[in-house]
Design a protein around this motif. Structure first.
Motif, PDB file in Angstrom:
ATOM      1  N   ASP A 123       0.828  -1.210   0.000  1.00  0.00           N
ATOM      2  CA  ASP A 123       0.000   0.000   0.000  1.00  0.00           C
ATOM      3  C   ASP A 123       0.859   1.256   0.000  1.00  0.00           C
ATOM      4  N   PHE A 124       1.987   1.210   0.692  1.00  0.00           N
ATOM      5  CA  PHE A 124       2.867   2.376   0.736  1.00  0.00           C
ATOM      6  C   PHE A 124       3.452   2.652  -0.650  1.00  0.00           C
ATOM      7  N   CYS A 125       3.822   1.596  -1.376  1.00  0.00           N
ATOM      8  CA  CYS A 125       4.308   1.777  -2.749  1.00  0.00           C
ATOM      9  C   CYS A 125       3.227   2.416  -3.616  1.00  0.00           C
ATOM     10  N   ASP A 126       1.970   2.014  -3.398  1.00  0.00           N
ATOM     11  CA  ASP A 126       0.860   2.616  -4.142  1.00  0.00           C
ATOM     12  C   ASP A 126       0.758   4.112  -3.839  1.00  0.00           C
ATOM     13  N   GLN A 127       0.961   4.484  -2.577  1.00  0.00           N
ATOM     14  CA  GLN A 127       0.910   5.899  -2.194  1.00  0.00           C
ATOM     15  C   GLN A 127       1.994   6.704  -2.896  1.00  0.00           C
ATOM     16  N   LEU A 128       3.144   6.070  -3.109  1.00  0.00           N
ATOM     17  CA  LEU A 128       4.264   6.742  -3.783  1.00  0.00           C
ATOM     18  C   LEU A 128       4.148   6.685  -5.300  1.00  0.00           C
ATOM     19  N   SER A 129       3.126   5.947  -5.786  1.00  0.00           N
ATOM     20  CA  SER A 129       2.969   5.695  -7.233  1.00  0.00           C
ATOM     21  C   SER A 129       4.204   4.995  -7.790  1.00  0.00           C
ATOM     22  N   LYS A 130       4.708   4.052  -7.007  1.00  0.00           N
ATOM     23  CA  LYS A 130       5.875   3.277  -7.395  1.00  0.00           C
ATOM     24  C   LYS A 130       5.480   1.808  -7.553  1.00  0.00           C
ATOM     25  N   PRO A 131       6.262   1.043  -8.313  1.00  0.00           N
ATOM     26  CA  PRO A 131       5.978  -0.398  -8.416  1.00  0.00           C
ATOM     27  C   PRO A 131       6.026  -1.067  -7.048  1.00  0.00           C
ATOM     28  N   ARG A 132       5.224  -2.085  -6.876  1.00  0.00           N
ATOM     29  CA  ARG A 132       5.162  -2.772  -5.583  1.00  0.00           C
ATOM     30  C   ARG A 132       6.339  -3.747  -5.453  1.00  0.00           C
ATOM     31  N   ASN A 133       7.468  -3.249  -5.034  1.00  0.00           N
ATOM     32  CA  ASN A 133       8.603  -4.132  -4.780  1.00  0.00           C
ATOM     33  C   ASN A 133       9.500  -3.545  -3.701  1.00  0.00           C
ATOM     34  N   ILE A 134      10.320  -4.410  -3.098  1.00  0.00           N
ATOM     35  CA  ILE A 134      11.142  -4.009  -1.964  1.00  0.00           C
ATOM     36  C   ILE A 134      12.176  -2.956  -2.355  1.00  0.00           C
ATOM     37  N   ALA A 135      12.722  -3.057  -3.561  1.00  0.00           N
ATOM     38  CA  ALA A 135      13.762  -2.107  -3.981  1.00  0.00           C
ATOM     39  C   ALA A 135      13.258  -0.669  -3.944  1.00  0.00           C
ATOM     40  N   GLU A 136      11.987  -0.454  -4.279  1.00  0.00           N
ATOM     41  CA  GLU A 136      11.434   0.911  -4.239  1.00  0.00           C
ATOM     42  C   GLU A 136      11.405   1.443  -2.807  1.00  0.00           C
ATOM     43  N   LEU A 137      11.117   0.559  -1.853  1.00  0.00           N
ATOM     44  CA  LEU A 137      11.111   0.977  -0.450  1.00  0.00           C
ATOM     45  C   LEU A 137      12.535   1.263   0.035  1.00  0.00           C
ATOM     46  N   THR A 138      13.494   0.474  -0.434  1.00  0.00           N
ATOM     47  CA  THR A 138      14.898   0.706  -0.080  1.00  0.00           C
ATOM     48  C   THR A 138      15.320   2.101  -0.520  1.00  0.00           C
ATOM     49  N   LYS A 139      15.009   2.435  -1.754  1.00  0.00           N
ATOM     50  CA  LYS A 139      15.394   3.751  -2.282  1.00  0.00           C
ATOM     51  C   LYS A 139      14.704   4.879  -1.520  1.00  0.00           C
ATOM     52  N   GLU A 140      13.420   4.688  -1.227  1.00  0.00           N
ATOM     53  CA  GLU A 140      12.682   5.740  -0.527  1.00  0.00           C
ATOM     54  C   GLU A 140      13.237   5.943   0.878  1.00  0.00           C
ATOM     55  N   ARG A 141      13.628   4.858   1.523  1.00  0.00           N
ATOM     56  CA  ARG A 141      14.206   4.979   2.864  1.00  0.00           C
ATOM     57  C   ARG A 141      15.497   5.796   2.806  1.00  0.00           C
ATOM     58  N   LEU A 142      16.346   5.549   1.812  1.00  0.00           N
ATOM     59  CA  LEU A 142      17.607   6.279   1.684  1.00  0.00           C
ATOM     60  C   LEU A 142      17.363   7.755   1.404  1.00  0.00           C
ATOM     61  N   ARG A 143      16.366   8.045   0.580  1.00  0.00           N
ATOM     62  CA  ARG A 143      16.047   9.456   0.298  1.00  0.00           C
ATOM     63  C   ARG A 143      15.635  10.179   1.580  1.00  0.00           C
ATOM     64  N   ARG A 144      14.723   9.577   2.311  1.00  0.00           N
ATOM     65  CA  ARG A 144      14.197  10.224   3.515  1.00  0.00           C
ATOM     66  C   ARG A 144      15.250  10.279   4.622  1.00  0.00           C
ATOM     67  N   ALA A 145      16.024   9.206   4.748  1.00  0.00           N
ATOM     68  CA  ALA A 145      17.066   9.192   5.771  1.00  0.00           C
ATOM     69  C   ALA A 145      18.116  10.252   5.478  1.00  0.00           C
ATOM     70  N   GLY A 146      18.515  10.373   4.207  1.00  0.00           N
ATOM     71  CA  GLY A 146      19.497  11.388   3.841  1.00  0.00           C
ATOM     72  C   GLY A 146      19.005  12.795   4.135  1.00  0.00           C
ATOM     73  N   LYS A 147      17.724  13.037   3.857  1.00  0.00           N
ATOM     74  CA  LYS A 147      17.134  14.354   4.134  1.00  0.00           C
ATOM     75  C   LYS A 147      17.136  14.639   5.633  1.00  0.00           C
ATOM     76  N   ASN A 148      16.763  13.635   6.437  1.00  0.00           N
ATOM     77  CA  ASN A 148      16.747  13.821   7.892  1.00  0.00           C
ATOM     78  C   ASN A 148      18.144  14.063   8.447  1.00  0.00           C
ATOM     79  N   ILE A 149      19.115  13.305   7.938  1.00  0.00           N
ATOM     80  CA  ILE A 149      20.492  13.460   8.406  1.00  0.00           C
ATOM     81  C   ILE A 149      21.005  14.860   8.080  1.00  0.00           C
ATOM     82  N   ARG A 150      20.666  15.345   6.898  1.00  0.00           N
ATOM     83  CA  ARG A 150      21.101  16.705   6.507  1.00  0.00           C
ATOM     84  C   ARG A 150      20.487  17.752   7.421  1.00  0.00           C
ATOM     85  N   GLN A 151      19.211  17.601   7.725  1.00  0.00           N
ATOM     86  CA  GLN A 151      18.536  18.561   8.600  1.00  0.00           C
ATOM     87  C   GLN A 151      19.118  18.549  10.008  1.00  0.00           C
TER      88      GLN A 151
END
Length: 426
Positions: free
Chosen positions: A245-273
């Motif tokens: 369902d979370f992949c659907d919210q992101l309009s991304k394919p339903r697979n684990i790799a998409e979640l991996t990438k999204e986690r890195l994006r959000r984690a990098g943003k948080n670390i920068r802040q």
């Protein structure tokens, strides 16, 4: 693991206390609270970094001129049968109190060495005979700033990893993720400040976040490669529904790799802040394994003329300029994370890779009229970039209107300092 890496490469087996609280659901009434981390090293010279000493243990309450000190046990590790020279009565020269050795351990030092330590005021005797003598160990005499990294890892648990996922995604999209601090500790121990960390089973991407986090702590430039197959998520599976369902919210394919990438994006943003003074790179690039962008020569014996016409364009029609660009980096042995700049010259997009080490023009059409402006513009930009060594220029072979256009462009670039052997076409 011994079969894969060789038992001679074994370093240690770490015990990680993964569970913070007792598992009340344990069917056998046994709560399995730990997991194992196995360490292997290819080089016999490998060692973990170690951890910093606890400076709070050092003080100087008696104003000893030798400086800060801590007390430590002087118990040995051998019985009287094993090491008889370590079993003797230790006598306090001030009071005459006798302190017998522990029968199972003896003392740390021989009697001769112990007498020297007593004479130097390095043995602390208790005021009562039922106490145990200890040794003064001075901070200035410590040979290393670090002490050994223990094989028991505590203080960070699976529940911490679960909370990190909730904080990042707002939902529990992964089950039992490894906590970032656990992997950051390991990264600190095994990876020097400029090393590359590889994780072949990326999962939620904890390793990537751990590397970025540790870099901010010690201002390092470690990089990471995470590998994760695009494993499909089934919304009909109750264990995967939240993630799907979370992949659907992101309009991304339903697979684990998409979640991996999204986690890195959000984690990098948080670390920068949270670390505004950190100037290191918190970005990443994504690559997918694919076949070459260059068409293989597969002639049709019954229609050689048709085959020749089909292969006028050497590059596959469904590939982007970016696809071709990164294959060039691989074939030329350049870093996939090297800096890439773009500039429009004569209406064509030119890519500069590695500050001018490689100049690439993959425009589909280069007419005779474009050649002079294009070549001079590239030469001028190359001069501005001022790369340290020789530069390579690459063009799409089918883009040239004719051989004259290709020859003229080559001649102009050679006149402007490029080596003819470094002018290539695909």
């Amino acid at each position: 693991m011994n079969e894969l890496f060789g038992e001679e490469c074994f370093v240690a087996q770490f015990v990680w206390r993964a569970r913070k609280f007792t598992d009340a659901r344990a069917v056998t009434n046994v709560s399995t609270d730990h997991e194992y981390i196995l360490a292997y090293a290819k080089s016999s010279e490998f060692s973990v970094r170690g951890i910093e000493r606890d400076e709070s243990k050092f003080s100087n309450p008696d104003n000893d001129p030798r400086g800060l000190w801590m007390s430590r046990s002087i118990l040995g590790l051998a019985t009287k049968e094993q090491r008889p020279n370590l079993h003797y009565d230790l006598i306090d020269p001030r009071t005459g109190h006798r302190f017998p050795p522990n029968p199972s351990t003896g003392w740390r030092y021989s009697q001769e060495r112990m007498n020297e330590l007593v004479a130097e005021g390095r043995i602390l005797f208790p005021p009562k005979p039922d106490g145990r003598p200890r040794e003064k160990k001075f901070r200035s005499e410590m040979q290393s700033e670090l002490i050994a990294f223990r094989t028991i890892i505590d203080g960070v648990h699976t529940a911490d990893g679960t909370q990190e996922i909730r904080d990042i995604f707002g939902a529990e999209v992964f089950s039992f993720p490894k906590p970032c601090e656990l992997l950051a500790r390991i990264v600190k121990q095994v990876a020097d400040p400029g090393d590359l960390v590889l994780d072949f089973f990326a999962g939620s991407g904890t390793t990537g976040q751990a590397v970025m986090t540790q870099n901010t702590i010690d201002d390092a430039t470690r990089r990471y490669i995470l590998v994760q197959i695009p494993e499909l998520l089934d919304p009909a599976n109750k264990d995967q529904k939240v993630a799907a369902d979370f992949c659907d919210q992101l309009s991304k394919p339903r697979n684990i790799a998409e979640l991996t990438k999204e986690r890195l994006r959000r984690a990098g943003k948080n670390i920068r802040q949270n670390n505004p003074m950190f100037s290191g790179d918190l970005g990443f690039r994504v690559f997918k394994l694919d076949s070459t962008n260059i068409r293989a020569w597969e002639p049709h014996p019954v229609d050689l003329a048709g085959t020749l016409l089909e292969n006028v364009e050497h590059l596959k029609a469904d590939r982007t300029q970016e696809d071709i660009l990164y294959e060039l980096l691989l074939k030329l042995g350049l870093d996939l994370c090297v800096s890439i700049e773009e500039k429009a010259i004569a209406g064509k997009t030119i890519h500069s890779i590695g500050a001018g080490t490689l100049l690439v023009c993959l425009a589909p059409h280069i007419a005779r009229a474009d050649v002079e402006e294009l070549a001079l513009g590239m030469a001028h930009w190359h001069k501005e970039l001022a790369p340290a060594g020789e530069s390579t220029c690459v063009f799409r072979d089918s883009a040239f209107a004719d051989d004259v256009a290709k020859t003229n462009l080559t001649a102009i670039l050679v006149q402007r300092g490029f080596s003819e052997k470094n002018l290539r076409s695909l």
